[in-house]
Write a protein that holds these residues in place. Structure first.
Motif, PDB file in Angstrom:
ATOM      1  N   TYR A  28      -3.782  -0.366  -1.342  1.00  0.00           N
ATOM      2  CA  TYR A  28      -3.199   0.308  -1.965  1.00  0.00           C
ATOM      3  C   TYR A  28      -2.465   1.740  -1.463  1.00  0.00           C
ATOM      4  CZ  TYR A  28      -5.216  -3.105  -5.280  1.00  0.00           C
ATOM      5  OH  TYR A  28      -5.460  -3.927  -5.944  1.00  0.00           O
ATOM      6  N   ASN A  29      -3.732   1.685  -0.310  1.00  0.00           N
ATOM      7  CA  ASN A  29      -2.972   3.524  -0.300  1.00  0.00           C
ATOM      8  C   ASN A  29      -1.219   2.652   0.633  1.00  0.00           C
ATOM      9  OD1 ASN A  29      -5.073   3.796  -0.740  1.00  0.00           O
ATOM     10  ND2 ASN A  29      -6.217   3.667   1.416  1.00  0.00           N
ATOM     11  N   PHE A  71      -5.779  -0.928 -10.815  1.00  0.00           N
ATOM     12  CA  PHE A  71      -5.749  -2.101  -9.761  1.00  0.00           C
ATOM     13  C   PHE A  71      -6.666  -2.499  -9.159  1.00  0.00           C
ATOM     14  CE2 PHE A  71      -1.425  -1.895 -11.463  1.00  0.00           C
ATOM     15  CZ  PHE A  71      -0.758  -3.143 -11.453  1.00  0.00           C
ATOM     16  N   ILE A  72      -7.713  -1.262  -8.648  1.00  0.00           N
ATOM     17  CA  ILE A  72      -8.561  -1.306  -8.156  1.00  0.00           C
ATOM     18  C   ILE A  72      -9.456  -2.160  -8.257  1.00  0.00           C
ATOM     19  CG2 ILE A  72     -10.771  -1.290  -6.290  1.00  0.00           C
ATOM     20  CD1 ILE A  72      -7.773   0.829  -5.305  1.00  0.00           C
ATOM     21  N   SER A  88       4.372   0.058 -11.791  1.00  0.00           N
ATOM     22  CA  SER A  88       3.994   0.095 -10.498  1.00  0.00           C
ATOM     23  C   SER A  88       3.281  -1.020 -10.461  1.00  0.00           C
ATOM     24  CB  SER A  88       3.093   1.705  -8.707  1.00  0.00           C
ATOM     25  OG  SER A  88       2.576   1.254  -8.556  1.00  0.00           O
ATOM     26  N   GLN A  89       3.458  -1.825  -8.857  1.00  0.00           N
ATOM     27  CA  GLN A  89       2.730  -3.494  -8.835  1.00  0.00           C
ATOM     28  C   GLN A  89       2.868  -3.500  -7.449  1.00  0.00           C
ATOM     29  OE1 GLN A  89       4.338  -5.497 -12.141  1.00  0.00           O
ATOM     30  NE2 GLN A  89       6.437  -6.335 -10.848  1.00  0.00           N
ATOM     31  N   PRO A  90       1.862  -4.755  -7.861  1.00  0.00           N
ATOM     32  CA  PRO A  90       1.826  -5.706  -5.905  1.00  0.00           C
ATOM     33  C   PRO A  90       2.965  -6.776  -6.125  1.00  0.00           C
ATOM     34  CG  PRO A  90       0.259  -6.375  -7.280  1.00  0.00           C
ATOM     35  CD  PRO A  90       0.316  -4.782  -7.848  1.00  0.00           C
ATOM     36  N   ASN A  91       3.688  -6.254  -5.089  1.00  0.00           N
ATOM     37  CA  ASN A  91       5.326  -7.186  -4.938  1.00  0.00           C
ATOM     38  C   ASN A  91       5.182  -8.639  -4.679  1.00  0.00           C
ATOM     39  OD1 ASN A  91       7.690  -7.812  -6.822  1.00  0.00           O
ATOM     40  ND2 ASN A  91       8.631  -7.204  -3.626  1.00  0.00           N
TER      41      ASN A  91
END
Length: 263
Positions: free
Chosen positions: A37-38, A26-27, A257-260
């Motif tokens: 992301y941390n 992702f980064i 695993s993803q940003p919601n």
């Protein structure tokens, strides 16, 4: 689900390691700072649920984690496990009827490969599940009647089962009618894994006018009956029992695993 206790120890270390396996992708794709992301593992919440198909018995256990990042981000992560369909040799007549039935629901295209006698047993079991008293006749010397049905008033119905790829012809319906009369049955059901030629359908209608009703059950109609019969026997409690007995020892990271939400 009613669980005796939490059977899966998905630690912070497992969550972070799983998340990190995707974080750098992702980064590199987005160029957003690493702080987004941390994970702040003190913020994590989770819920667990069971997905279950009450037709074929397939199941999946899912545990969903919601974890905030250190800065302005909420991540959704999934861990889980699922049941798998057994690879059965359906040419083997000794396969349990229940397993053969579930297999056919999931892989109905394999119906042409099933042992013919086993298929007769499956057909009989379907009628049993929808309320008939059932007797499956011997594979040889059955007089053209493969299954005998009786309802509460014991009005017997003769059933012929044909595991065919080709459409049923008029001659096969006429032969079935003769078998019904010779064996003393006033009603019949013809079950096939394919369909019927127009002449066969017309013949069944003519026998009905002559007080010998013959119902035609083609491939689609039998598949519907197959699914209905399994729904009546469906019970996901065995999955919960497996979990409580620790037969399902771990949930694997699904890689989702993803940003919601971005703030």
């Amino acid at each position: 689900m009613e669980l005796k206790e939490d059977p899966w120890d998905i630690t912070d270390e497992i969550i972070e390691t799983s998340h990190n396996s995707k974080k750098w992708e992702f980064i590199n794709e987005t160029g957003i700072e690493e702080e987004h992301y941390n994970l702040d593992l003190n913020s994590k919440e989770f819920e667990t649920w069971l997905e279950y198909c009450n037709t074929c018995g397939w199941w999946r256990v899912i545990r969903q984690f919601l974890v905030s990042a250190e800065i302005h981000q909420l991540w959704t992560m999934f861990f889980g496990c699922s049941g798998t369909l057994k690879n059965l040799d359906i040419t083997d007549i000794n396969i349990p009827i229940e397993e053969a039935t579930k297999y056919l629901i999931a892989r109905y295209d394999d119906r042409f490969s099933i042992n013919p006698k086993l298929f007769e047993d499956v057909v009989g079991n379907v009628f049993k599940d929808i309320g008939y008293n059932v007797h499956v006749t011997g594979y040889s010397n059955d007089g053209g009647i493969d299954v005998v049905l009786g309802n509460s008033s014991q009005n017997f119905v003769g059933v012929q089962v044909k595991r065919y790829k080709n459409k049923i012809k008029v001659e096969q319906i006429r032969a079935f009618a003769g078998a019904l009369l010779l064996n003393g049955y006033n009603n019949g059901i013809f079950v096939t894994t394919s369909d019927y030629q127009p002449g066969a359908i017309k013949a069944a209608e003519q026998f009905k006018l002559k007080t010998l009703p013959i119902k035609l059950m083609n491939s689609d109609k039998f598949y519907d009956a197959l699914k209905i019969s399994q729904k009546s026997n469906s019970d996901p409690q065995y999955i919960i029992d497996m979990i409580n007995d620790k037969q399902i020892e771990e949930l694997k990271y699904y890689g989702w695993s993803q940003p919601n939400a971005s703030l």
